[in-house]
Motif scaffolding. Structure first.
Motif, short mmCIF file in Angstrom:
data_model
loop_
_atom_site.label_atom_id
_atom_site.label_comp_id
_atom_site.label_asym_id
_atom_site.label_seq_id
_atom_site.Cartn_x
_atom_site.Cartn_y
_atom_site.Cartn_z
N ASP A 291 10.08 15.18 -8.46
CA ASP A 291 9.23 14.77 -7.33
C ASP A 291 7.77 14.57 -7.73
OD1 ASP A 291 11.12 14.52 -5.43
OD2 ASP A 291 10.99 16.59 -4.73
N VAL B 38 4.40 12.45 -8.17
CA VAL B 38 3.84 11.39 -7.32
C VAL B 38 4.07 10.02 -7.95
CG1 VAL B 38 1.56 11.51 -8.40
CG2 VAL B 38 1.78 10.71 -6.04
N GLN B 39 4.30 9.00 -7.09
CA GLN B 39 4.44 7.65 -7.62
C GLN B 39 3.06 7.02 -7.76
OE1 GLN B 39 7.29 6.52 -4.52
NE2 GLN B 39 8.50 5.62 -6.16
N SER C 4 2.18 4.11 -6.81
CA SER C 4 1.92 3.61 -5.46
C SER C 4 3.27 3.58 -4.74
CB SER C 4 1.31 2.22 -5.53
OG SER C 4 1.58 1.54 -4.33
N LYS C 5 3.22 3.63 -3.40
CA LYS C 5 4.49 3.60 -2.66
C LYS C 5 5.23 2.28 -2.89
CE LYS C 5 4.61 7.43 0.01
NZ LYS C 5 4.22 8.24 -1.18
N SER C 6 4.46 1.21 -3.06
CA SER C 6 5.11 -0.09 -3.27
C SER C 6 5.29 -0.34 -4.76
CB SER C 6 4.26 -1.19 -2.64
OG SER C 6 4.27 -2.33 -3.46
N SER D 247 2.47 -0.88 -7.90
CA SER D 247 2.52 -0.07 -9.13
C SER D 247 2.49 -0.97 -10.34
CB SER D 247 3.80 0.77 -9.17
OG SER D 247 3.88 1.58 -8.05
N THR E 137 6.94 6.60 -12.56
CA THR E 137 7.91 5.59 -12.12
C THR E 137 9.24 6.23 -11.79
OG1 THR E 137 6.83 4.02 -13.60
CG2 THR E 137 8.98 3.38 -12.73
N THR F 18 9.55 9.47 -11.29
CA THR F 18 9.18 10.69 -10.55
C THR F 18 9.81 11.95 -11.15
OG1 THR F 18 10.95 10.70 -8.93
CG2 THR F 18 9.02 9.37 -8.40
#
Lengths: 307, 281
Positions: A149, A151-152, A154-156, A160, A229, A231
């Protein structure tokens, strides 16, 4: 020999920038999650190939340790996210810094000795990486053997990819500038004939330390992108495929020819991502065979083939 | 202490071939660990799928490993003379074998292969030691000691030593260095293959099992000095004692890291290994 001036408008450099930007645009237009992910992974391997070629391609000190420093980047990202909840840009910086630090710790004692020992020792690194994590995972505050888990970027995924593309361009420009300076010239000298260089009164040691540390920093950065990428940060980050693919890319693109890594990287990794869907685990074996073929018959890469 | 001694003998066998080949050819055979794994998988294959008896499976597997090892070595040597490319290609062959086995036999689950010795234990100086470890150690040290005496005393051994000193001079003296190299290669693969037969039954057969013997062979060879055969036993002892000690004192999984740290320390203190000469490059 005169130092050649930096031509930012040189054809290879422009094509490389164009290719990196093109992939970002294509992913936004097509919006296929699989393609975007494949392109991001390609970018990660291109960074690793750049790191490998930047140091080993120019100096001829074969470094097998790249997947270790990649793993250092992966775990540094996991650690700083878990323990301090750092934001994404700081995670990039920390993993790069840790890559450089690990590179320094490894390089300073080992790079004094000639090629073979250095290569052997660098190969030991990724092999012991896993046992390091197994022995110290509780000390490093891992919830299990690895961090999950994370962090990414970006959510999109498309956004990213844009971030990653920008990072590649920064690294590419750095390498390009360095190679056009006196520093790059010394590196080429080390690769051509180190004893001749030493006779000229050049102390090659600091050059080697700097180049390998910076390269390993780049590998650490690639690790950070990978961790954010997928996570997940696990011991598979020390896997030797993170050595195999970059070497194939660097050789296909032409050893010491930094810019060739970009088209070669997209070609190889996209091919492997699609192959993975059809033949599964056979892919890695096919690429190991391809690598053997390239090293034995086309050691100068595609560019050498044309001539 | 006892464990350190016994493992040290086995480590000497694992490393002997690696350092011998380097001595004669100045080439690092990076597929060395993969050949260890090849023997293990072959034994597993012959016993499980072809229903061979254990002895038959062991003999056939060792012979096949020698053939495969030589085929790889001479295939690569045929196409390149560049030491760097040679090294990388041998490592790629090791990876190729790893991925091949992982594809053929599955990567996640390990297999157990039966060993040639009973697994019962007996007490040696108040420490419980299994027969298989004890006998493995005895066989290992016997093989290494025999090879050592052979290299020091026999006429072939003199040729080997001459070749490892200087190939060109050896050729001028009428030694067929290619034949020497071939024989040494066969011997080295036999060593690692026999080591696999002795050691693998106490482990699992997995596609990444080549790493551990590889790390050991590296560490021992570098500490003793690459290609210095007579230093194999003392440096194997150094590696095995420090591993056993660290497993007791720190953590079970740190042993490989300890081997690595020792290697770094030795590289700084003795850049050419314990057996190296000062004026050597």
């Amino acid at each position: 020999m005169k130092i050649k001036p930096i031509h930012f408008l040189s054809r290879g450099y422009m094509i490389s920038i164009f290719l990196v930007l093109l992939t970002a645009v294509v992913s936004i237009v097509i919006r296929s999650p699989f393609l975007t992910l494949s392109l991001t992974i390609s970018d990660i391997f291109i960074l690793l190939a750049l790191a490998w070629d930047f140091s080993s391609g120019t100096t001829n000190y074969i470094n097998f340790g790249i997947s270790f420093f990649f793993g250092v980047g992966v775990f540094a990202t996991g650690y700083f996210y878990y323990s301090f909840h750092l934001p994404v840009p700081l995670l990039f910086i920390m993993s790069t810094v840790f890559g450089i630090l690990a590179g320094l710790v490894f390089t300073i004692p080992t790079v004094r000795v000639r090629g073979v020992f250095f290569t052997l020792l660098s190969l030991l690194l990724p092999l012991i990486g896993t046992s390091f994590i197994l022995a110290f995972w509780t000390v490093l505050g891992m919830p299990t053997i690895g961090y999950f888990d994370i962090v990414q970027i970006s959510k999109s995924p498309e956004v990213s990819l844009i971030y990653v593309s920008v990072l590649i361009l920064v690294v590419l420009t750095l390498i390009y500038v360095v190679n056009s300076t006196h520093f790059g010239l010394v590196l080429k000298g080390i690769g051509d004939d180190e004893s001749a260089l030493v006779t000229q009164g050049v102390n090659s040691f600091p050059y080697k330390v700097v180049i390998f540390s910076v390269s390993m920093g780049i590998a650490g950065l690639a690790g950070a992108i990978y961790a954010m990428t997928t996570t997940f940060a696990g011991v598979d980050a020390f896997g030797l495929e993170f050595l195999l693919y970059p070497m194939v890319i660097a050789i296909l693109g032409g050893k010491g020819k930094i810019l060739g890594a970009i088209p070669a990287g997209y070609l190889i990794i996209l091919m492997s991502q699609y192959l993975q869907q059809y033949v599964g685990d056979l892919t890695l074996m096919l690429f190991a065979a391809l690598a053997i073929f390239l090293f034995l018959f086309l050691p100068k890469g595609i560019s050498g083939w044309y001539k | 202490m006892i464990y350190g001694l016994l493992f040290g003998f086995v480590y000497a066998l694992i490393s002997a071939g690696f350092t011998l080949v380097f001595g004669v050819s100045k080439i690092l055979n990076l597929s060395y660990g993969a050949l260890y794994m090849t023997t293990a998988y072959l034994i597993y294959y012959f016993i499980t799928f072809l229903r061979f008896p254990l002895t038959g499976a062991i003999v056939v597997s060792i012979l096949l490993t020698v053939v495969i090892g030589i085929a790889i070595f001479y295939f690569v040597l045929r196409f390149t003379k560049n030491a760097n490319i040679f090294m990388v290609t041998m490592l790629l062959f090791a990876l190729l074998l790893q991925y091949l086995y992982s594809y053929l036999f599955g990567g996640e689950v390990g297999f157990i292969i039966p060993g040639p010795f009973p697994s019962a234990s007996f007490s040696l100086a108040e420490v419980s030691v299994s027969y298989s470890l004890f006998l493995s150690a005895v066989i290992s040290i016997a093989i290494v000691a025999f090879a050592w005496i052979w290299i020091e005393k026999s006429s072939f051994g003199r040729k080997v030593r001459a070749t490892s000193e200087d190939v060109e001079v050896a050729e001028l003296l009428g030694i067929d260095t290619r034949k020497v190299m071939m024989l040494i290669l066969v011997i080295s693969i036999l060593f690692i293959s026999i080591a696999a037969v002795l050691v693998v039954p106490s482990q699992e057969v997995t596609p990444d099992m080549w790493i551990n013997p590889f790390v050991i062979a590296f560490a021992v060879s570098i500490i003793g000095g690459l290609g210095k055969f007579k230093w194999v036993i003392p440096s194997a002892m150094i590696v095995s004692f420090s591993e056993v000690a660290s497993q007791y004192l720190i953590h079970y999984d740190v042993s490989e890291i300890v081997a690595f740290v020792i290697v770094i320390v030795f590289i700084i203190l003795f850049p050419n290994g314990l057996g190296g000469r000062k004026n050597e490059d």
